[in-house]
Design an enzyme around this catalytic site. Sequence first.
Site, PDB file in Angstrom:
ATOM      1  N   ASP A 144       0.755  -1.150  -0.084  1.00 15.87           N
ATOM      2  CA  ASP A 144      -0.103   0.109   0.020  1.00 15.87           C
ATOM      3  C   ASP A 144       1.147   1.315  -0.162  1.00 15.87           C
ATOM      4  O   ASP A 144       2.215   1.183   0.072  1.00 15.87           O
ATOM      5  CB  ASP A 144      -1.063  -0.126   1.002  1.00 15.87           C
ATOM      6  CG  ASP A 144      -2.065   0.718   0.881  1.00 15.87           C
ATOM      7  OD1 ASP A 144      -2.120   1.694  -0.018  1.00 15.87           O
ATOM      8  OD2 ASP A 144      -3.351   0.681   1.617  1.00 15.87           O
TER       9      ASP A 144
HETATM   10  C1  BGC Z   1      -4.911   3.328   0.069  1.00 19.12           C
HETATM   11  C2  BGC Z   1      -5.181   2.458  -0.961  1.00 19.12           C
HETATM   12  C3  BGC Z   1      -4.928   2.940  -2.005  1.00 19.12           C
HETATM   13  C4  BGC Z   1      -3.501   3.566  -2.355  1.00 19.12           C
HETATM   14  C5  BGC Z   1      -3.315   4.312  -3.648  1.00 19.12           C
HETATM   15  C6  BGC Z   1      -3.568   4.059  -0.104  1.00 19.12           C
HETATM   16  O1  BGC Z   1      -3.471   5.228   0.956  1.00 19.12           O
HETATM   17  O2  BGC Z   1      -5.059   2.508   1.338  1.00 19.12           O
HETATM   18  O3  BGC Z   1      -6.339   1.529  -0.766  1.00 19.12           O
HETATM   19  O4  BGC Z   1      -5.138   2.044  -3.167  1.00 19.12           O
HETATM   20  O5  BGC Z   1      -3.403   4.536  -1.160  1.00 19.12           O
HETATM   21  O6  BGC Z   1      -3.894   5.511  -3.856  1.00 19.12           O
END
Ligand code: BGC
Length: 749
Positions: free
Chosen positions: A281
């Site tokens: 993530d």
């Molecule tokens: C979130 C994810 C997301 C990623 C990319 C993160 O802060 O937890 O769910 O896909 O950002 O934007």
Amino acid sequence: MKTTKFLSACLLLLPFMSCTQVSDTKDKAVENKVDKLLSKMTLEEKIGQMNQISSFGNIEEMSVLIKKGEIGSILNEIDPVRVNALQRVAVEESRLGIPLLIARDVIHGFKTIFPIPLGQAATFDPSVAEEGARVAAVEASSVGIRWTFAPMIDIARDPRWGRIAEGCGEDTYLTSVMGAAMVKGFQGDSLSSPSSIAACPKHFVGYGAAEGGLDYNSTFIPERRLRNVYLPPFEAAANAGAATFMTSFNDNDGIPATGNGFILKDVLRKEWGFEGIVVTDWASAKEMIPHGFAADDKEAALKAVNAGVDMEMVSYTFVNKLPELVKEGKVKEETINEAVRNILRIKYRLGLFDHPYVDEKKPSVMYADAHLAAAKRAAVESAILLKNDKRVLPLKETVRTVAVVGPLADAPYEQMGTWVFDGDKTHTKTPLAAIKEMYGDKVQVIFEPGLAYSRDHTTSGISKAVAAAARADVILAFVGEESILSGEAHCLADLNLQGAQSELIAALAKTGKPVVTVVMAGRPLTIGKEADLSAAVLYSFHPGTMGGPAIADILFGKEVPSGKTPVTFPKMVGQIPAYYSHNNSGRPAMRNETLLKDIPVEAGQTSLGCTSFYMDAGFDPLYPFGYGLSYTTFKYGDVKLSADELKKNDVLIVTFDLENTGDYEGTEVAQLYVRDKVGSVTRPVKELKRFTRVTLKPGEKKTVTFELPVSELAFYNINMEKVVEPGDFGLWVATDSQSGNEVSFKVVD
Ligand code: BGC
């Protein structure tokens, strides 16, 4: 991809049937290409593939890095001209010409916004989820996006957690079916089709169990619960052919998911045979430092890669530290090779080497009529009728004037919900606009919002709303949450309506006119008080672009509600976690509890009985899982089982008659629950095992059949083995998780 042919057949049988053909279908030609390319790559180029950046805007600066082979994927580029410009550098100017993988969070629509995933789950209709993902893929891929970070399939049993909006709710089976359908929709029939985008089930794993419903917080999920509750939706997504997986932010029992070799290697790769990309993530590799799991960037990279991560999102610890870690022998080059193989394999499967560029001249597919129609169908099916006293809904012909009030009546941005980066509010149809446009010839509409937005505490507008109500036959009150109140990092400790919305409903109710409350929100709110004051309550988790027409058609009876709660609605926050599939205590609630107001002064210590309930909230929730009314009524006939004693390889056939006993054609979501009475470990009081949507005309009766292989009664037992334990089972077929008459069967060796 051969695997995809396999999907349709598997979808409804998921999650417990293994449709994984990944290893068998590994395309030899692709594997050869991957190995050949890999053999030409320098260590730095390999590590470059493992690096995902978020676009920093400046094409020249990014091009320098791309040319050097330092970037494998870019997220947040949505302009096809820019996407092609960047891709051209990768393909034509970098040494090996490896295409970039362009990613974006396309969660519940790109331009045409569908209901938030929690709303889609309320449809109990996998075809809605699949179609929503397909539309999102068609629109997103048309600008060059070939990878989305969805579906989010975290089981969430705490509505304080803002991200409950993004998933399919509290139930393992429902989430498994809907998640697999979304994977299928995003990836289409073949990953290599230009309109397919790689799915990324997230967040692997356990993120939804954040302590206190506080985002990013620690979780404590022991292995058995992980395997019985949290992992199955991910296994179903892997079986559906998901090309990528994303690790989660949380540490579970002290181990951050991004550094957890047990889940990333033992479970995902070895047990499930996953061959795609595991991405972190956002900066979750580096965030192992504040977690206290890694001392610095170097240790963060070491732990993430050795745990089985292939690609790092945005935090650069791989690019900066892996070269020296490999040279020092702390990370084996074969580990890097394996990660790069996974990345290249997906790039080949997406057809990026053959067709790296997006067609810039293609006519726009955004907001196509078919997309809007699909979004409307999803919004119709996702609306849940929670209350309908004296059948105030649908609105009768005698209703001449409606007062449309409330801060969500005409809030085009807010009704799209969380995770909408690209949807354009000017395309949103609000309830006010839809009622005027579609039913303005039947009723006079007086609009008086009362409050400017959901958190508005200014009460001066309420009297105007009340005055409008006084002139109307029915009040349509649109309340709920702005979209910023749910989603990532947007948690709440109080789930009552925000601002002065409660006061607004109370003031409207005092007029004596029937109040129809429509709630648009990102989570279940504690709306017991407002429901009591309302004649009808329709709950519409942020319904997206076409929410207005969908709701208008329901209010005026052109459509009949069929949504069901995908998550338990608590009466009070203190009941959380409230979920239907809990284990029994040794002293279960008797449902005849003495509550606070009835407890005598100086009552004896044990005079209330010693069972498991809250003295203020009791035991039961406001609305149970699977609950939702219709304009018509359904009668369930007796349930017949094909046998009352079954062996482990048998299939239980469950039949019952379902009859529409009301005046409207309607659709009922019939649900099948089971309870394993005694196990080597305690088992949930009920577990959803099947559901189906049945449409019946007034007076029509159908015999409905569910097939349930006994093997799907398996769970991880005292020895952490997935087995069906012989013994007695209860079974219910019902309209929700709290209803129905129990029938019994036995499983024997
Ligand atoms: C979130 C994810 C997301 C990623 C990319 C993160 O802060 O937890 O769910 O896909 O950002 O934007």
